[in-house]
Design an enzyme around this catalytic site. Structure first.
Site, PDB file in Angstrom:
ATOM      1  CE  LYS A 253     -50.816 -35.209 -15.878  1.00 34.92           C
ATOM      2  NZ  LYS A 253     -50.623 -36.494 -16.548  1.00 34.92           N
TER       3      LYS A 253
HETATM    4  N1  GLU Z   1     -51.171 -42.935 -19.745  1.00 30.30           N
HETATM    5  C1  GLU Z   1     -52.464 -43.093 -19.159  1.00 30.30           C
HETATM    6  C2  GLU Z   1     -52.849 -41.849 -18.399  1.00 30.30           C
HETATM    7  O1  GLU Z   1     -51.980 -41.068 -18.019  1.00 30.30           O
HETATM    8  C3  GLU Z   1     -52.528 -44.262 -18.195  1.00 30.30           C
HETATM    9  C4  GLU Z   1     -52.384 -45.561 -18.883  1.00 30.30           C
HETATM   10  C5  GLU Z   1     -52.761 -46.774 -18.075  1.00 30.30           C
HETATM   11  O2  GLU Z   1     -52.482 -46.790 -16.860  1.00 30.30           O
HETATM   12  O3  GLU Z   1     -53.290 -47.704 -18.638  1.00 30.30           O
HETATM   13  O4  GLU Z   1     -54.021 -41.628 -18.191  1.00 30.30           O
END
Ligand code: GLU
Length: 301
Positions: free
Chosen positions: A244
């Protein structure tokens, strides 16, 4: 493939923008791993940082997953609604002497090679009780960090094989609660994976280096770490991670069949062109039946 009947996997996006092709590839890999093991696949929205998350992003991500036929097997979990659980976990870690408060600025730490000029670790363990009461206040003048142990950590990634990671106490100590009052990823991801009974984490290899630290946090919270499988991240034409932040375009929800087809190709699967004539459900059914993690190209970055 071995059938693991208790398999529980998840896709856990941070809603910093709409779903893009790279996140579809991760979502699909975690979904196919779970489904091909007859497991459950969960969606968790990691909305911990309102300053980086446009309010519409969560809805966009969930719509996009729906449009691509990727439905969570259980109600979607939102980290923004789980602050009390994170708060308790921090209290527990403070009580165990596994966390401490730190008022060093990022700059101070950088110029001091990661060592804390105010010796936060040794100074603070004695006054952690005070920190516990302050955890709930926003804008407290300190962060709370996890106190890592020095370790040569060895574990096995389900795709990448044996991993060796060095964990350096103090220098690498991750933030659990930020000075701004927001709970941090390293804490919430472990707390939630434990509480949701996640047995298998499939995610992008940009998070590979977090794993050794997360293993220590698992143990400090009395849990056994899950299995991890890190898939290569998708790069844009400039060789940057499709993200993003790099303004990766949002997925076109009107072309789910084509998107899933391309994501399967990116994962090294060989979907027949005939899938392009069918529905997204047909594509997912084919992909579950033919999923072969060994085909993921390790060189495809
Ligand atoms: N929320 C994290 C991200 O969007 C991923 C977390 C995970 O898979 O451990 O990069």
């Amino acid at each position: 493939m071995t059938i693991l009947r208790n398999y529980r996997g998840r896709f856990a996006p941070s809603p910093t923008g709409p779903l893009h092709f790279g996140s579809l590839v991760t979502a699909l890999a975690s979904y196919l791993e779970a489904k091909s093991c007859e497991g459950r696949w969960l969606v968790r929205i990691e909305d911990l940082d309102p300053l980086r998350e446009p309010s519409e992003a969560t809805g966009e991500i969930l719509n996009s997953l729906d449009a691509h036929g990727l439905f969570s097997d259980e109600p979607v979990v939102f980290q923004s609604r789980r602050h009390e659980v994170y708060h308790s976990a921090i209290e527990h870690l403070l009580n165990q002497g596994r966390a401490y408060r730190c008022s060093c600025s990022r700059k101070e730490l950088q110029t001091n090679h990661g060592r804390h000029p105010q010796q936060c670790r040794s100074n603070n363990f004695s006054i952690n009780k005070v920190a516990i009461h302050n955890v709930a206040n926003n804008h407290q003048p300190f962060a709370i960090r996890y106190a890592l142990n020095d370790e040569q950590c060895q574990w096995r990634d389900q795709l990448l094989g044996p991993q060796h990671q060095t964990v350096r106490s103090e220098i690498d100590d991750p933030v659990l609660l930020r000075k701004e009052g927001f709970f941090a990823y390293q804490l919430a991801v472990v707390v939630d994976d434990i509480e949701q009974g996640i047995t298998d984490v499939v995610r992008g290899s940009d998070l590979l280096e977090m794993t050794a630290q997360q293993r220590q946090i698992y143990r400090a919270l009395g849990a056994t770490p899950p299995r991890w499988l890190h898939i290569p991240v998708i790069l844009n034409d400039q060789g940057q991670k499709l993200s993003k932040q790099n303004r990766a375009p949002a997925l076109d929800n009107d072309r789910p069949v084509k998107n899933v087809f391309e994501a399967l190709v990116a994962l090294g699967q060989e979907p027949p062109a005939s899938l392009l004539m069918g529905s997204v459900t047909d594509s997912l059914e084919w992909a579950c039946g033919h999923w072969h993690r060994g085909a993921i190209h390790l060189t495809h970055r």
